[in-house]
Structures are given as C-alpha cells and as structure tokens.
Design an enzyme around this catalytic site. Structure first.
Site, PDB file in Angstrom:
ATOM      1  N   MET A  82     -16.159 -18.258 -14.497  1.00 43.89           N
ATOM      2  CA  MET A  82     -15.523 -17.059 -13.915  1.00 43.89           C
ATOM      3  C   MET A  82     -13.903 -17.557 -13.356  1.00 43.89           C
ATOM      4  SD  MET A  82     -18.212 -14.869 -11.942  1.00 43.89           S
ATOM      5  CE  MET A  82     -17.193 -13.433 -11.637  1.00 43.89           C
ATOM      6  N   HIS A  83     -13.064 -16.556 -13.338  1.00 39.04           N
ATOM      7  CA  HIS A  83     -11.757 -16.746 -12.453  1.00 39.04           C
ATOM      8  C   HIS A  83     -10.687 -17.742 -13.254  1.00 39.04           C
ATOM      9  CE1 HIS A  83     -14.399 -15.295  -9.439  1.00 39.04           C
ATOM     10  NE2 HIS A  83     -15.026 -16.164  -9.162  1.00 39.04           N
ATOM     11  N   ASP A 241     -20.481 -16.026 -16.194  1.00 40.87           N
ATOM     12  CA  ASP A 241     -21.650 -16.660 -16.039  1.00 40.87           C
ATOM     13  C   ASP A 241     -22.806 -16.225 -15.053  1.00 40.87           C
ATOM     14  OD1 ASP A 241     -20.358 -17.108 -13.611  1.00 40.87           O
ATOM     15  OD2 ASP A 241     -20.182 -19.525 -14.003  1.00 40.87           O
TER      16      ASP A 241
END
Length: 510
Positions: A82-83, A241
C-alpha cells in the site's frame, strides 16, 4: 476459457504468484525478489519495471510448474504493497522512482497536512491521520523538492495498479488501495476534493476507482506474449495487501477478525460500517468486500523482533539449522518453551523501529526490562514472543473500545506457524486463535477476487466461504489470565515511563 485463477502479490521484497483451482487449492507458486533502493537514510524507492518483470516471470513459472494449458486461466487478480506513489507522465512513463510505504522522508509534509487540513478532519475523511508512509505527503514532497517532476505528472497510481496497467493498458485503482492514500473519502468511497486539492493535484490526475472484484481490463497482445497467456484474459482490479489478506483468511463478514505476524504485526476486523478512532490510533479503510470496511491496528516489528534475535543472538540455532535442515525459528521456540509464562519477570518492548499503533512514535525503541543474572537465553526469547503479543493486544483493545465484537482471531503469517506463539497469543489476548487450511497471504485473496470477477463465484463472501476453513483452535488457558493481565499493565506502564527518554535518546543520536 477455464476456471483456473492467478493471484499476484506485489510486495516490498518480491512478488509472489499463485495458481489456484476453482476449489481454492494452490496448484503452483513462484516468488521473484527485487532490490529496495535507499539513496538516503530514511528513503525507500523501487523500480516499477522490476515489479512487472517479477509478475511476468511468476506467471510463466506457475504455468510451467502446473503443466496447465494457458487457455485454462479464467482470470488474474493483483494485490500489492500500500501507499506507494507511482507518478506517470502523459506517455505512461514513470516520472521518478516511487516512494514506498516505508519511506520516512515526509515528516514535514505530514505536519503540514495535519496542520492545514486538520488532524481530526483527516481522520474523518481518510480514516486515519496523515502519516509518513502514506501517499498524500509523498505528493507534497514531490511538489516541494522536485517541482519539474511534479509538473510532468499526468496520473498517480499505486504499485499493483502500475503492474495491472502494464498488463492491460488501463489506468485505474480500486477502493481498498485508494483508501490508503490519504486522498480518499472512505465513507463516500470516492476521491476527496479537499484532500486532493490540499496536495496540489487535480481530480483528473487520479485514476477511476473500481470495485476490487471488477474487471479492470484484459490482457493485451504484448502482455500475453510476455506471460505466455492468451490475449483477453480478464484482469480484476484486486486489492491492497491487507484487504486481500483478509479475503484470503475469510474475514469477509461481521464478527470475523485476524491476527497476522509477519515482519510487522496486524490485528484486523471486518466492519459493516466505517467506525473511526478519534485518536487515529487504528486505521479505517475500505475493504475489498463491496460496501464494507476494515479496522486495523499495526505494529512495526512483530516477526522482525524474533528475526533480530535469530540474526544477533541465535548463532547456535542457525548453525544447527544448517547442519540438520531444521528451521532456526522452530529451534528458538523450543528454547523459549523452557521459560515459564511471564519469562521470570522479564519484559520486552518490541519497538525496534518505532511504533505505529497505538503510539505513532518514531522514536520508540526496543527494550528488555527486568534483566538479572538469573535470566537465561530462553527467558530473553520468550519475553520477545510475549512482548509482541502485548503489542498486538494494544490494537485489539482499541478495536473492542470502538464496539467491535471479536470472539476469535484467525492467525496468519510466519509467526502464527509456531504452536508456542499461538498459545501465547491466545493467553495474552484472551481469545481463541484459529488456524486455517490455507495461509498464502494476500496473493490468495487476489486469486479469489479474480474468481469473482471471472464468474467462478458470485461474490467475495461466497468465494471465501467455499475455500477457507478453520482447521484447529488454540484456547486461552484460564490459569494464566491474571498473570498476563498484570504483565500487560506493566508493559503499558513501561512505554509511558520511557517515552521521554526515547525522545532524548533520538535527539542525542542525531
């Protein structure tokens, strides 16, 4: 077209690819590593082309292992870290190496967002305050320090979405990954105008947001040639995820929750509505299940703490593992079994790299407390296992305070494979710890989403119910409840007492 499914998980250390049949059995698996670049302390970047190469090679490998005819693949799903910030220009080329979730260069940008947007407003809109790892402060950093690159940005993608773009030619994202950007309104399930404008982006620089099981595109001729699959295979949007990990663990209905001990540690529960923690200690993100959310607490050094022990103190176990083929972690656990509950009055604070939930403290550090000449290696090891369990209890107690009813936890990750650690988790958390028939991580959830998108199952809950089942449970030992309640109280007191010293130590190390 057949009913075989491929799940691709674009991780930080490498990409894992799974081939799954329509009954949920994993037929083949492949893993391809790639480097993590750290051009400066606290920076973390990667080459997106490495993600794509790893995915392509992984698909070829699982098809080779299985002997399956490529035409029998019904769909592909993707999960990913992520991110991360993948900035593309108008030609679809990467503007600069993406800043990853573990990149901490954006401390000033986080302060700016929490000041200008307001920390409470960030929590209300995005489900979490701004944090260094999130996407939005990365955009601000690019705007501030690399204005020429910022001016070239045509669209912002997330890591798995970039790989899907290379497979399909389509630029999009989906709700669970968009929720982790700090630019998304988790309740409205759309980009937030206020948050997008706060970092200087336009709405047209953000991709369309799909459902996680929606077909986002189909395999192009060029991607088909690279993967060995036929053109036109459906590629679903996939999920972040943690969302895919929840799907792969069957955490797709109210009342279900999981505990994961990988490098980091996670306590996550399904939520039918977007409940938020006013203190921002846990995250509220959109789930890969349509119309649902999940609440999640994260600790940064769960399995990492035991890995550190293995590398720095476990020389004998590593040597024995090399000679006998045993697992060094299993040998460490056997040694910890010789220490009683409470590790003979020894505590471990698992803050090797700071901590997220509940402290959001980058300065916190690991500590053994109460050490005496009476302690042995087994006590040090057991204190680490118990310290991680206490840290996970912090997240569980916050989720319960928000009204989440958690009667059991499904255990995932490498740490959950240890019978001793599962028993310690059950005793400290005072909930049953369940093991599942499959523990393949987010890639498995991505494969299930591919099955939904390609028509193998009607919806995400049906897919999980058809494939994931509990195989055994570890019950809390009532005789240890009071001991661990007292141990947890001491654990919490230790952080509060040491917090100012952590900050002073950080100042002195600069």
């Amino acid at each position: 077209m057949g009913r075989w499914l491929i799940g691709i998980d674009v991780g930080t250390s490498g990409t894992k690819t799974l081939l799954v049949d329509d009954e949920g059995r994993v037929v083949a698996r492949a893993y391809r590593e790639y480097p993590l670049e750290t051009p400066r302390p606290g920076w973390a970047e990667q080459d997106p082309a490495a993600w794509y190469r790893a995915a392509v090679e992984g698909v070829r490998e699982v098809i080779r292992q299985s002997g399956l005819a490529p035409a029998d693949v019904a769909g592909i799903g993707l999960s990913g870290q992520m991110h991360g910030s993948v900035f593309l220009d108008r030609s679809g080329d990467v503007v600069r190496p993406p800043l990853l979730w573990c990149d901490t260069r954006t401390a000033e940008e986080v302060r700016e967002l929490n000041r200008t947007v307001g920390r409470e407003r960030m929590i209300r809109l995005a489900g979490s305050p701004a944090m260094e790892g999130f996407t939005s402060p990365k955009v601000l950093w690019l705007r501030r320090y690399e204005p020429e690159n910022f001016g070239r940005v045509d669209v912002l993608l997330l890591p798995k979405d970039y790989v899907r773009y290379r497979l399909t030619g389509e630029k999009s994202t989906e709700v669970s990954d968009a929720a982790g950007t700090g630019l998304f309104d988790v309740e409205r399930m759309d980009w937030s105008t206020d948050l997008v404008e706060s970092v200087g982006l336009r709405h047209d620089q953000l991709p369309p947001v799909l459902g996680s099981a929606d077909v986002a595109g189909r395999l192009t001729e060029s991607a088909a040639a690279e993967t060995g699959l036929p053109p036109g295979v459906p590629v679903v949007a996939g999920g972040a995820d943690n969302a895919c990990g929840a799907v792969g663990a069957g955490v797709v209905r109210a009342g279900r929750a999981l505990v994961s001990i990988g490098t980091s540690g996670v306590v996550l529960c399904h939520a039918p509505e977007p409940r938020r923690d006013e203190g921002g200690r846990v995250h509220t993100f959109n789930h890969a299940v349509p119309g649902a959310w999940y609440l999640m607490g994260v600790m940064l050094a769960a399995g990492l703490s035991l890995r550190w022990v293995r590398e720095e103190l476990g020389h004998l176990e590593r040597m024995a593992a090399e000679l006998t083929g045993a697992d060094a972690y299993d040998l460490l656990a056997r040694e910890a079994e010789r220490s009683p509950a409470g590790a003979r009055g020894l505590w471990f604070l698992p803050y090797l790299n700071g901590e997220r939930t509940p402290h959001a403290d980058p300065h916190a550090r690991g500590v053994w407390f109460g050490l005496s000449s009476a302690h042995r290696r087994e006590d040090l090891i057991r204190a680490v296992l118990e310290g991680v369990a206490y840290g996970l209890k912090d997240s569980l107690e916050i989720l319960r305070s928000l009204g989440m009813e958690i009667e059991a936890l499904r255990a995932l990750g490498g740490g959950a494979r240890s019978p001793l650690w599962r028993q310690i988790l059950a005793d400290v958390l005072q909930v049953p710890i369940a093991r599942l028939n499959v523990d393949e991580g987010p890639g498995y959830g991505a494969a299930l989403l591919a099955g939904v998108g390609s028509g193998v199952w009607a919806d995400v809950a049906e897919a999980a119910d058809a494939t994931v089942r509990v195989t055994d449970r570890v019950e809390p030992q009532e005789g240890l409840r009071l001991r661990y309640e007292a141990g947890y109280a001491m654990f919490r007191s230790l952080y509060q007492a040491l917090r100012p010293l952590f900050r002073e130590a950080a100042r002195r190390s600069e």
